[in-house]
Design a protein around this motif. Structure first.
Motif, PDB file in Angstrom:
ATOM      1  N   CYS A   1      -1.480 -11.983 -13.995  1.00 14.52           N
ATOM      2  CA  CYS A   1      -2.185 -12.031 -12.711  1.00 14.52           C
ATOM      3  C   CYS A   1      -1.776 -10.835 -11.865  1.00 14.52           C
ATOM      4  CB  CYS A   1      -1.842 -13.296 -11.934  1.00 14.52           C
ATOM      5  SG  CYS A   1      -2.215 -14.828 -12.775  1.00 14.52           S
ATOM      6  N   VAL A   2      -2.643 -10.459 -10.951  1.00 15.18           N
ATOM      7  CA  VAL A   2      -2.278  -9.458  -9.952  1.00 15.18           C
ATOM      8  C   VAL A   2      -2.127 -10.150  -8.604  1.00 15.18           C
ATOM      9  CG1 VAL A   2      -3.245  -7.409 -11.033  1.00 15.18           C
ATOM     10  CG2 VAL A   2      -4.742  -8.887  -9.709  1.00 15.18           C
ATOM     11  N   ILE A   3      -1.170  -9.698  -7.821  1.00 12.43           N
ATOM     12  CA  ILE A   3      -1.008 -10.146  -6.445  1.00 12.43           C
ATOM     13  C   ILE A   3      -0.857  -8.897  -5.600  1.00 12.43           C
ATOM     14  CG2 ILE A   3       1.482 -10.536  -6.822  1.00 12.43           C
ATOM     15  CD1 ILE A   3       1.233 -12.764  -4.649  1.00 12.43           C
ATOM     16  N   MET A   4      -1.688  -8.748  -4.579  1.00  7.69           N
ATOM     17  CA  MET A   4      -1.750  -7.481  -3.869  1.00  7.69           C
ATOM     18  C   MET A   4      -1.792  -7.693  -2.360  1.00  7.69           C
ATOM     19  SD  MET A   4      -4.412  -8.397  -5.866  1.00  7.69           S
ATOM     20  CE  MET A   4      -5.943  -9.268  -5.599  1.00  7.69           C
ATOM     21  N   LEU A   5      -0.987  -6.903  -1.681  1.00 11.07           N
ATOM     22  CA  LEU A   5      -1.004  -6.878  -0.230  1.00 11.07           C
ATOM     23  C   LEU A   5      -1.819  -5.660   0.193  1.00 11.07           C
ATOM     24  CD1 LEU A   5       0.127  -8.219   2.364  1.00 11.07           C
ATOM     25  CD2 LEU A   5       1.907  -6.467   2.322  1.00 11.07           C
ATOM     26  N   VAL A   6      -2.959  -5.910   0.806  1.00 10.52           N
ATOM     27  CA  VAL A   6      -3.812  -4.822   1.290  1.00 10.52           C
ATOM     28  C   VAL A   6      -3.293  -4.378   2.647  1.00 10.52           C
ATOM     29  CG1 VAL A   6      -6.172  -4.121   1.852  1.00 10.52           C
ATOM     30  CG2 VAL A   6      -5.766  -5.823   0.049  1.00 10.52           C
ATOM     31  N   THR A   7      -3.111  -3.062   2.819  1.00 11.74           N
ATOM     32  CA  THR A   7      -2.532  -2.526   4.055  1.00 11.74           C
ATOM     33  C   THR A   7      -3.499  -1.567   4.731  1.00 11.74           C
ATOM     34  OG1 THR A   7      -1.458  -0.633   2.970  1.00 11.74           O
ATOM     35  CG2 THR A   7      -0.244  -2.713   3.010  1.00 11.74           C
ATOM     36  N   ARG A   8      -3.383  -1.490   6.054  1.00 10.21           N
ATOM     37  CA  ARG A   8      -4.204  -0.577   6.862  1.00 10.21           C
ATOM     38  C   ARG A   8      -3.346  -0.100   8.026  1.00 10.21           C
ATOM     39  NH1 ARG A   8      -9.467  -2.858   9.990  1.00 10.21           N
ATOM     40  NH2 ARG A   8      -7.770  -3.720  11.263  1.00 10.21           N
ATOM     41  N   GLY A   9      -2.754   1.088   7.856  1.00  6.74           N
ATOM     42  CA  GLY A   9      -1.856   1.577   8.886  1.00  6.74           C
ATOM     43  C   GLY A   9      -0.655   0.677   9.017  1.00  6.74           C
ATOM     44  N   GLU A  10      -0.442   0.136  10.226  1.00  5.27           N
ATOM     45  CA  GLU A  10       0.689  -0.749  10.472  1.00  5.27           C
ATOM     46  C   GLU A  10       0.313  -2.220  10.310  1.00  5.27           C
ATOM     47  OE1 GLU A  10       2.318   0.196  14.286  1.00  5.27           O
ATOM     48  OE2 GLU A  10       3.196   2.082  13.585  1.00  5.27           O
ATOM     49  N   GLU A  11      -0.862  -2.483   9.743  1.00 14.20           N
ATOM     50  CA  GLU A  11      -1.336  -3.846   9.553  1.00 14.20           C
ATOM     51  C   GLU A  11      -1.424  -4.173   8.061  1.00 14.20           C
ATOM     52  OE1 GLU A  11      -4.352  -4.611  13.238  1.00 14.20           O
ATOM     53  OE2 GLU A  11      -5.073  -3.292  11.627  1.00 14.20           O
TER      54      GLU A  11
ATOM     55  N   TYR B   1      -2.902  -8.357  10.257  1.00 15.81           N
ATOM     56  CA  TYR B   1      -1.757  -8.696  11.085  1.00 15.81           C
ATOM     57  C   TYR B   1      -0.830  -7.490  11.191  1.00 15.81           C
ATOM     58  CZ  TYR B   1      -3.155 -13.575  10.702  1.00 15.81           C
ATOM     59  OH  TYR B   1      -3.844 -14.765  10.769  1.00 15.81           O
ATOM     60  N   HIS B   2      -0.410  -7.203  12.428  1.00 12.03           N
ATOM     61  CA  HIS B   2       0.556  -6.127  12.638  1.00 12.03           C
ATOM     62  C   HIS B   2       1.899  -6.558  12.056  1.00 12.03           C
ATOM     63  CE1 HIS B   2       3.138  -3.235  14.827  1.00 12.03           C
ATOM     64  NE2 HIS B   2       2.057  -2.465  14.792  1.00 12.03           N
ATOM     65  N   TYR B   3       2.643  -5.594  11.525  1.00 14.87           N
ATOM     66  CA  TYR B   3       3.896  -5.934  10.835  1.00 14.87           C
ATOM     67  C   TYR B   3       4.936  -6.553  11.764  1.00 14.87           C
ATOM     68  CZ  TYR B   3       6.647  -1.952  12.632  1.00 14.87           C
ATOM     69  OH  TYR B   3       7.337  -1.072  13.433  1.00 14.87           O
ATOM     70  N   THR B   4       4.785  -6.381  13.087  1.00 12.62           N
ATOM     71  CA  THR B   4       5.723  -6.990  14.037  1.00 12.62           C
ATOM     72  C   THR B   4       5.248  -8.351  14.536  1.00 12.62           C
ATOM     73  OG1 THR B   4       4.657  -5.889  15.923  1.00 12.62           O
ATOM     74  CG2 THR B   4       6.487  -4.727  14.832  1.00 12.62           C
ATOM     75  N   ASP B   5       4.077  -8.787  14.109  1.00 12.59           N
ATOM     76  CA  ASP B   5       3.511 -10.039  14.607  1.00 12.59           C
ATOM     77  C   ASP B   5       2.865 -10.805  13.458  1.00 12.59           C
ATOM     78  OD1 ASP B   5       2.752 -12.006  16.410  1.00 12.59           O
ATOM     79  OD2 ASP B   5       0.872 -11.009  16.932  1.00 12.59           O
ATOM     80  N   LEU B   6       3.699 -11.205  12.499  1.00  8.42           N
ATOM     81  CA  LEU B   6       3.205 -11.880  11.308  1.00  8.42           C
ATOM     82  C   LEU B   6       3.178 -13.391  11.504  1.00  8.42           C
ATOM     83  CD1 LEU B   6       5.200  -9.889   8.590  1.00  8.42           C
ATOM     84  CD2 LEU B   6       2.791  -9.587   9.213  1.00  8.42           C
ATOM     85  N   PRO B   7       2.223 -14.083  10.874  1.00  5.35           N
ATOM     86  CA  PRO B   7       2.240 -15.544  10.892  1.00  5.35           C
ATOM     87  C   PRO B   7       3.299 -16.068   9.926  1.00  5.35           C
ATOM     88  CG  PRO B   7       0.465 -14.779   9.497  1.00  5.35           C
ATOM     89  CD  PRO B   7       1.095 -13.540  10.091  1.00  5.35           C
TER      90      PRO B   7
ATOM     91  N   ALA C   1       6.633  -4.385   5.630  1.00  7.26           N
ATOM     92  CA  ALA C   1       7.123  -4.384   7.007  1.00  7.26           C
ATOM     93  C   ALA C   1       8.364  -3.509   7.142  1.00  7.26           C
ATOM     94  CB  ALA C   1       7.419  -5.811   7.454  1.00  7.26           C
ATOM     95  N   ALA C   2       9.273  -3.585   6.182  1.00  6.59           N
ATOM     96  CA  ALA C   2      10.492  -2.780   6.237  1.00  6.59           C
ATOM     97  C   ALA C   2      10.183  -1.299   6.119  1.00  6.59           C
ATOM     98  CB  ALA C   2      11.449  -3.212   5.133  1.00  6.59           C
TER      99      ALA C   2
END
Length: 269
Positions: free
Chosen positions: A141-151, A237-243, A260-261
């Motif tokens: 399986c693939v698991i992927m975090l899609v990113t856009r700038g700081e989100e 979601y911004h990396y400083t304001d995650l659910p 985020a790091a």
């Protein structure tokens, strides 16, 4: 001695077990969070399998015919140990459950229906009639975090009862490589196109038997449109304001924390 687990390349010949894992009706017998026992259970054992060595001690799993009452112990689902034990022990518990499930599910040949037998050397069940050999199945399986700038894009799945927001994931189809599956799954689940992707790592995921390949993937085009079939909701979601996100013992949690790091340390990607 190092607390290292060395999996068995072949189950035969198996040494005498020092640590025992007891499984019945899809659950593990635990004393608190500890599922490793010094003695096997005094009950009918349907099958036993050598798993490997933990800190030099041979470990085996026993499938029992039924759940039994043991003072000070309780029967627990595998998922309840996620975050309660370290990653090494969770992987060992997952390995035990997957081996037991494989043995139970392939007692009869899926091609001709005859009862199967154990391979003399490999961890496999073989049909004595048509010679079909069935090894424990692992689904990539693939698991992927899609990113856009700081989100980053996080989603809540329709079949999850909890409120966790996680990365997207999906099975690799026949004929696909991991990167093709990544792009297809993101398009199907949230309607986005992704560009450059970076492999981060992998994780065995025993629900019921996957190998997760983890990626960070950059958004390229499109707006978020959850399919509502598998994805109940998704958003940036911004990396400083995650659910609420999965624990760090999961690959999804590791992808989110890695992103985020990285942003915190290096600035906008």
């Amino acid at each position: 001695m190092s607390d290292l687990f060395v999996p068995a390349a072949s189950p035969r010949p198996a040494p005498r077990f020092s640590r025992h894992i007891l499984v019945a009706e899809g659950e593990l017998l635990c004393r608190g969070d500890d599922f490793l026992h010094s003695q096997p259970a005094p009950a009918v054992v349907l099958c036993s399998h050598y798993l490997g060595e933990l800190a030099g001690e041979p470990c085996g799993v026993h499938q029992l015919s039924r759940r039994i009452e043991v003072p000070g112990c309780e029967w627990r689902r595998l998922r309840s140990l996620l975050g309660a034990v370290d990653e090494l022990r969770f992987a060992l518990a997952g390995r035990a459950m997957q081996v037991v499930d494989w043995d139970r599910d392939h007692r009869f040949c899926g091609r001709c229906g005859r009862e199967t037998e154990y391979h003399p050397r490999d961890r496999a069940r073989v049909c004595p009639g048509c010679r079909l050999a069935v090894y424990p199945r692992i689904s990539p399986c693939v698991i992927m975090l899609v990113t856009r700038g700081e989100e980053c894009l996080l989603a809540r799945h329709t079949h999850h009862r909890h409120s966790l927001y996680t990365a997207l994931a999906g099975f690799i189809e026949p004929g696909e490589n991991a990167e093709q599956a990544l792009r297809r799954e993101v398009q199907e689940e949230v309607g986005l196109e992704v560009g450059e992707s970076h492999y981060i790592g992998s994780q065995s995921w025993p629900f019921p038997g996957q190998l997760m390949l983890g990626y960070l993937a950059r958004w390229h085009a499109g707006r978020v449109r959850p399919d509502r079939d598998e994805i109940a909701e998704a958003d940036w979601y911004h990396y400083t304001d995650l659910p609420e996100i999965p624990p760090p013992q999961t690959l999804s949690g590791q992808l989110i924390r890695t992103f985020a790091a990285s942003i915190s340390k290096n600035g906008k990607r």
